[in-house]
Design a protein around this motif. Structure first.
Motif, PDB file in Angstrom:
ATOM      1  N   ASP A 121       0.814  -0.985  -0.143  1.00 20.72           N
ATOM      2  CA  ASP A 121      -0.218   0.084   0.085  1.00 20.72           C
ATOM      3  C   ASP A 121       0.918   1.222  -0.173  1.00 20.72           C
ATOM      4  O   ASP A 121       1.333   1.648   1.074  1.00 20.72           O
ATOM      5  N   HIS A 123       0.218   4.341  -0.310  1.00 18.93           N
ATOM      6  CA  HIS A 123      -0.648   5.551   0.266  1.00 18.93           C
ATOM      7  C   HIS A 123       0.174   5.544   1.698  1.00 18.93           C
ATOM      8  O   HIS A 123       0.214   6.612   2.281  1.00 18.93           O
ATOM      9  N   SER A 124       0.118   4.240   2.396  1.00 21.68           N
ATOM     10  CA  SER A 124       0.353   4.337   3.822  1.00 21.68           C
ATOM     11  C   SER A 124       2.093   3.969   3.915  1.00 21.68           C
ATOM     12  O   SER A 124       2.614   3.828   5.059  1.00 21.68           O
ATOM     13  N   SER A 181       3.986  10.374   1.112  1.00 20.41           N
ATOM     14  CA  SER A 181       4.050   8.937   0.735  1.00 20.41           C
ATOM     15  C   SER A 181       4.413   8.834  -0.572  1.00 20.41           C
ATOM     16  O   SER A 181       4.702   9.926  -1.231  1.00 20.41           O
ATOM     17  N   THR A 183       2.991   8.226  -3.072  1.00 17.28           N
ATOM     18  CA  THR A 183       2.076   8.434  -4.253  1.00 17.28           C
ATOM     19  C   THR A 183       1.783   9.908  -4.471  1.00 17.28           C
ATOM     20  O   THR A 183       1.135  10.542  -5.224  1.00 17.28           O
ATOM     21  N   PHE A 185       0.047  11.841  -2.126  1.00 19.36           N
ATOM     22  CA  PHE A 185      -0.418  12.185  -1.075  1.00 19.36           C
ATOM     23  C   PHE A 185       0.265  12.232   0.381  1.00 19.36           C
ATOM     24  O   PHE A 185       1.534  11.973   0.211  1.00 19.36           O
ATOM     25  N   HIS A 249      -8.205   3.661   0.645  1.00 20.49           N
ATOM     26  CA  HIS A 249      -8.162   4.684   1.428  1.00 20.49           C
ATOM     27  C   HIS A 249      -9.466   5.587   0.942  1.00 20.49           C
ATOM     28  O   HIS A 249      -9.870   5.744  -0.036  1.00 20.49           O
ATOM     29  N   TYR A 251     -11.552   9.039   0.388  1.00 18.46           N
ATOM     30  CA  TYR A 251     -11.327  10.175  -0.551  1.00 18.46           C
ATOM     31  C   TYR A 251     -12.194  11.254  -0.556  1.00 18.46           C
ATOM     32  O   TYR A 251     -13.528  10.781  -1.149  1.00 18.46           O
ATOM     33  N   ARG A 359      -9.667   6.625  -2.747  1.00 14.26           N
ATOM     34  CA  ARG A 359      -8.378   7.720  -3.259  1.00 14.26           C
ATOM     35  C   ARG A 359      -7.464   6.882  -4.702  1.00 14.26           C
ATOM     36  O   ARG A 359      -7.444   5.811  -4.727  1.00 14.26           O
ATOM     37  N   ASP A 361      -4.547   6.207  -7.532  1.00 16.55           N
ATOM     38  CA  ASP A 361      -3.402   5.673  -7.041  1.00 16.55           C
ATOM     39  C   ASP A 361      -2.285   6.660  -6.700  1.00 16.55           C
ATOM     40  O   ASP A 361      -1.466   6.410  -6.102  1.00 16.55           O
ATOM     41  N   GLU A 362      -2.422   7.871  -7.442  1.00 16.34           N
ATOM     42  CA  GLU A 362      -1.601   8.974  -7.523  1.00 16.34           C
ATOM     43  C   GLU A 362      -2.332  10.231  -7.175  1.00 16.34           C
ATOM     44  O   GLU A 362      -3.505  10.368  -7.803  1.00 16.34           O
TER      45      GLU A 362
END
Length: 364
Positions: A121, A123-124, A181, A183, A185, A249, A251, A359, A361-362
């Motif tokens: 993941d 994002h995290s 992150s 990505t 975000f 996640h 969004y 959310r 991907d980018e």
């Protein structure tokens, strides 16, 4: 330059050859070999500066109880650290495994095995690796329950600069941080520590002196400045990585700004509060629900947005900072949830409802 600390805060180098090196500037936060900080001074693990035995120190006890569960993670894209989260899986950072489908795993006593990357993941910045051959001594580490208090004593265990089985000591310097992150975000609810974090530490455990994992180390950003993915976020993400290979996640599709005194004055607010909606993503969950700012005004030589909704609370939780919003979405919601948002619009308060999306991907 010497950087000697009292016994409870010293850097213990247990196993391998000790190093003392000074890093200049900040290393990349999300490289395959992590990012860096000053590694500090070598200290004899068996005695402190006054010659007293360190055998009973809580830092030493945590290290000895946890080290067999901490591993080196290596692939063609780089190396880092990981730790056993259950009897068959290792947790590490997504940026450590990169796009690899497999990783080499080395346990503290020297055993090597190959693990399959079963979930990532970005994002995290978390990843899970399945391993079949695990030494009996490599028992799973547990995350803390609840939140972590600033000032909590912690130790970071990992493999900085490929020096296996190293430990540094410090405290939790801050909570509720937002960190980058891979990505674009941000990772909310992050933990900040002054324990030395160097290249190779990423993916390792930041542990309380009670032997629980406070955070998954993510990066270092300068002198006495390291960060980790918090236990509450990791507890949500990791089980789904193991079960399904991914994590979705929540969004909103909104960009916003903290309401500063200048923004409050420009928007006719009696005091700074909430978050001003600066823009809304086209076809996003908040389009047609939240009104973005479309004009600007100069206040004290500073151009600030005016006219948009000011978000005051989500689901009844007051919004004071952008971190509040990120933490609420990450820890209390899922895609598809409908949440109530209290906003200040045209001078009056009202409540609107938003159904959260997933959310992308980018960051667009």
């Amino acid at each position: 330059m010497s950087n000697r600390r009292p016994s409870r805060r010293r850097w213990l180098q247990l196993g391998g050859t000790a190093i003392a090196a000074s890093l200049s500037g900040c290393l990349s936060q999300l490289s395959g070999d992590d990012s860096g900080d000053d590694p500090g001074n070598e200290t004899d693990p068996e005695s402190d500066a006054d010659g007293e035995s360190a055998a009973d120190d809580p830092e030493t006890r945590v290290y000895r109880e946890a080290i067999d569960s901490v591993v080196l993670v290596r692939n063609d894209e780089g190396s880092g650290t990981g730790f056993m989260i259950d009897e068959g899986h290792v947790v590490t950072n997504a940026h450590v495994v990169g796009e690899a489908s497999e990783a080499e795993i080395r346990f503290s006593e020297g055993q090597w095995t190959t693990g399959e990357v079963v979930g990532t993941d970005p994002h995290s910045d978390l990843a899970a690796i399945a391993v079949e051959t695990v030494p009996e001594s490599a028992t799973p580490l547990s995350f803390i329950d609840g939140e972590t208090a600033v000032g909590t004593d912690v130790v970071a265990i990992g493999n900085p600069f490929n020096f296996d089985g190293s430990v540094t000591a410090g405290i939790v310097s801050g909570v509720d941080r937002s960190i980058p992150s891979p990505t674009g975000f941000t990772i909310p609810d992050a933990i900040q520590t002054d324990a030395a974090v160097n290249p190779g530490n990423s993916g390792g455990p930041l542990m309380s002196l009670e032997g629980r994992v406070v955070a998954v180390i993510n990066s270092g950003g300068g002198d006495n400045l390291g960060f980790g993915v918090s236990a509450p976020l990791a507890r949500r993400v990791i089980p789904e990585l193991i079960e399904t290979g991914s994590y979705e996640h929540s969004y909103m599709g909104v960009s916003f700004a903290d309401v500063t005194p200048d923004i409050a004055e420009a928007n006719g607010l009696d005091e700074p509060r909430g978050l001003l909606v600066d823009s809304v993503v086209e076809d996003g969950p908040a389009e047609g629900v939240l009104q973005p700012s479309e004009e600007t005004q100069v206040v004290d030589d500073t151009e600030v947005p005016v006219g948009g909704d000011v978000m005051l609370s989500l689901g009844g939780d007051e919004l004071l900072t952008t971190e509040d919003l990120g933490n609420y979405l990450a820890l209390q919601t899922r895609p598809g949830d409908t949440i109530s948002v209290a906003v200040l619009r045209d001078g009056s308060e009202q409540t609107v409802e938003i159904t959260l999306g997933t959310r992308p991907d980018e960051l667009e």
